[in-house]
Design a protein around this motif. Sequence first.
Motif, PDB file in Angstrom:
ATOM      1  N   GLY A  88      34.105  87.067  42.089  1.00  0.00           N
ATOM      2  CA  GLY A  88      34.053  87.614  40.740  1.00  0.00           C
ATOM      3  C   GLY A  88      34.751  86.776  39.689  1.00  0.00           C
ATOM      4  N   ILE A  89      35.349  85.680  40.083  1.00  0.00           N
ATOM      5  CA  ILE A  89      36.022  84.814  39.115  1.00  0.00           C
ATOM      6  C   ILE A  89      34.951  83.851  38.597  1.00  0.00           C
ATOM      7  N   SER A  90      34.148  84.370  37.694  1.00  0.00           N
ATOM      8  CA  SER A  90      32.913  83.700  37.292  1.00  0.00           C
ATOM      9  C   SER A  90      33.022  82.837  36.045  1.00  0.00           C
ATOM     10  N   THR A  91      34.151  82.900  35.361  1.00  0.00           N
ATOM     11  CA  THR A  91      34.325  82.096  34.148  1.00  0.00           C
ATOM     12  C   THR A  91      35.728  81.487  34.147  1.00  0.00           C
ATOM     13  N   PRO A  92      35.912  80.412  33.414  1.00  0.00           N
ATOM     14  CA  PRO A  92      37.263  79.860  33.277  1.00  0.00           C
ATOM     15  C   PRO A  92      38.254  80.874  32.694  1.00  0.00           C
ATOM     16  N   ALA A  93      37.794  81.715  31.773  1.00  0.00           N
ATOM     17  CA  ALA A  93      38.693  82.712  31.183  1.00  0.00           C
ATOM     18  C   ALA A  93      39.184  83.698  32.239  1.00  0.00           C
ATOM     19  N   LEU A  94      38.292  84.136  33.121  1.00  0.00           N
ATOM     20  CA  LEU A  94      38.717  85.032  34.203  1.00  0.00           C
ATOM     21  C   LEU A  94      39.656  84.318  35.162  1.00  0.00           C
ATOM     22  N   ALA A  95      39.373  83.059  35.449  1.00  0.00           N
ATOM     23  CA  ALA A  95      40.253  82.277  36.324  1.00  0.00           C
ATOM     24  C   ALA A  95      41.663  82.215  35.734  1.00  0.00           C
ATOM     25  N   ALA A  96      41.758  82.017  34.439  1.00  0.00           N
ATOM     26  CA  ALA A  96      43.065  81.948  33.778  1.00  0.00           C
ATOM     27  C   ALA A  96      43.801  83.286  33.851  1.00  0.00           C
ATOM     28  N   ARG A  97      43.068  84.381  33.839  1.00  0.00           N
ATOM     29  CA  ARG A  97      43.702  85.701  33.923  1.00  0.00           C
ATOM     30  C   ARG A  97      44.143  86.031  35.350  1.00  0.00           C
ATOM     31  N   VAL A  98      43.403  85.544  36.341  1.00  0.00           N
ATOM     32  CA  VAL A  98      43.728  85.827  37.738  1.00  0.00           C
ATOM     33  C   VAL A  98      44.840  84.913  38.243  1.00  0.00           C
ATOM     34  N   ALA A  99      44.854  83.668  37.821  1.00  0.00           N
ATOM     35  CA  ALA A  99      45.779  82.658  38.354  1.00  0.00           C
ATOM     36  C   ALA A  99      47.251  83.085  38.367  1.00  0.00           C
ATOM     37  N   PRO A 100      47.771  83.720  37.332  1.00  0.00           N
ATOM     38  CA  PRO A 100      49.194  84.087  37.378  1.00  0.00           C
ATOM     39  C   PRO A 100      49.530  85.134  38.438  1.00  0.00           C
ATOM     40  N   LEU A 101      48.518  85.801  38.967  1.00  0.00           N
ATOM     41  CA  LEU A 101      48.740  86.876  39.928  1.00  0.00           C
ATOM     42  C   LEU A 101      48.770  86.390  41.372  1.00  0.00           C
ATOM     43  N   VAL A 102      48.258  85.193  41.616  1.00  0.00           N
ATOM     44  CA  VAL A 102      48.059  84.713  42.984  1.00  0.00           C
ATOM     45  C   VAL A 102      48.571  83.289  43.148  1.00  0.00           C
ATOM     46  N   ASP A 103      48.540  82.812  44.378  1.00  0.00           N
ATOM     47  CA  ASP A 103      48.996  81.458  44.669  1.00  0.00           C
ATOM     48  C   ASP A 103      47.879  80.426  44.565  1.00  0.00           C
ATOM     49  N   ALA A 104      46.632  80.881  44.661  1.00  0.00           N
ATOM     50  CA  ALA A 104      45.481  79.983  44.543  1.00  0.00           C
ATOM     51  C   ALA A 104      44.256  80.798  44.159  1.00  0.00           C
ATOM     52  N   PRO A 119      22.428  70.649  37.232  1.00  0.00           N
ATOM     53  CA  PRO A 119      23.482  69.825  37.838  1.00  0.00           C
ATOM     54  C   PRO A 119      24.281  68.992  36.844  1.00  0.00           C
ATOM     55  N   GLY A 120      23.695  68.634  35.738  1.00  0.00           N
ATOM     56  CA  GLY A 120      24.408  67.842  34.746  1.00  0.00           C
ATOM     57  C   GLY A 120      25.563  68.591  34.105  1.00  0.00           C
ATOM     58  N   GLN A 121      25.521  69.919  34.149  1.00  0.00           N
ATOM     59  CA  GLN A 121      26.588  70.729  33.558  1.00  0.00           C
ATOM     60  C   GLN A 121      27.732  71.011  34.541  1.00  0.00           C
ATOM     61  N   ALA A 122      27.507  70.752  35.810  1.00  0.00           N
ATOM     62  CA  ALA A 122      28.524  71.067  36.817  1.00  0.00           C
ATOM     63  C   ALA A 122      29.858  70.346  36.579  1.00  0.00           C
ATOM     64  N   PRO A 123      29.879  69.070  36.218  1.00  0.00           N
ATOM     65  CA  PRO A 123      31.175  68.423  35.973  1.00  0.00           C
ATOM     66  C   PRO A 123      31.958  69.064  34.826  1.00  0.00           C
ATOM     67  N   ALA A 124      31.273  69.423  33.751  1.00  0.00           N
ATOM     68  CA  ALA A 124      31.965  70.046  32.618  1.00  0.00           C
ATOM     69  C   ALA A 124      32.491  71.430  33.005  1.00  0.00           C
ATOM     70  N   LEU A 125      31.708  72.173  33.772  1.00  0.00           N
ATOM     71  CA  LEU A 125      32.155  73.490  34.206  1.00  0.00           C
ATOM     72  C   LEU A 125      33.355  73.360  35.147  1.00  0.00           C
ATOM     73  N   THR A 126      33.298  72.406  36.045  1.00  0.00           N
ATOM     74  CA  THR A 126      34.423  72.164  36.949  1.00  0.00           C
ATOM     75  C   THR A 126      35.678  71.811  36.151  1.00  0.00           C
ATOM     76  N   ALA A 127      35.526  70.971  35.156  1.00  0.00           N
ATOM     77  CA  ALA A 127      36.663  70.597  34.305  1.00  0.00           C
ATOM     78  C   ALA A 127      37.207  71.805  33.550  1.00  0.00           C
ATOM     79  N   ALA A 128      36.319  72.678  33.078  1.00  0.00           N
ATOM     80  CA  ALA A 128      36.759  73.875  32.356  1.00  0.00           C
ATOM     81  C   ALA A 128      37.567  74.798  33.268  1.00  0.00           C
ATOM     82  N   PHE A 129      37.112  74.962  34.518  1.00  0.00           N
ATOM     83  CA  PHE A 129      37.890  75.766  35.467  1.00  0.00           C
ATOM     84  C   PHE A 129      39.230  75.105  35.755  1.00  0.00           C
ATOM     85  N   ALA A 130      39.236  73.803  35.965  1.00  0.00           N
ATOM     86  CA  ALA A 130      40.483  73.087  36.246  1.00  0.00           C
ATOM     87  C   ALA A 130      41.467  73.247  35.089  1.00  0.00           C
TER      88      ALA A 130
END
Length: 143
Positions: A88-104, A119-130
Amino acid sequence: MVVDLPDHQTARWQAAAKDANLHTPRLIPRHRADTDLAQVTAGASGWLYAPASTAPTGYHGPLDIPALATFTGRLRAASPLPVVSGVGISTPALAARVAPLVDAVVIGTPLVRALATDPGQAPALTAAFAQALTPNTTTETRA
């Protein structure tokens, strides 16, 4: 991690994995009672997996962040193992909200979808999650 491992098979799996020098992380559903958590987590090694959503893998929608925070607190009280979250962590914004609660945080389906559809968008999406998971980019503190 064996996601759907029946409780009655846990000891056998954990013994075989230990003999092979493998960790035995455990997915812990939120519905587990506090009284069961110590037993369910006892043989786990490596980490505990706390799904961010109770929906199936690939879920794309809102998350109940307060419920996840409560659940991760319950897991931390039951075990010293790191807590990892995904589903369910489907967006970078959700990832940012979940990250403080867990270790990974586990990000899978959003990247697989990007690779399958554009596929051309995958690197940008990966960078946004990172970037969302970089500690300096979040303002919340770990619960």
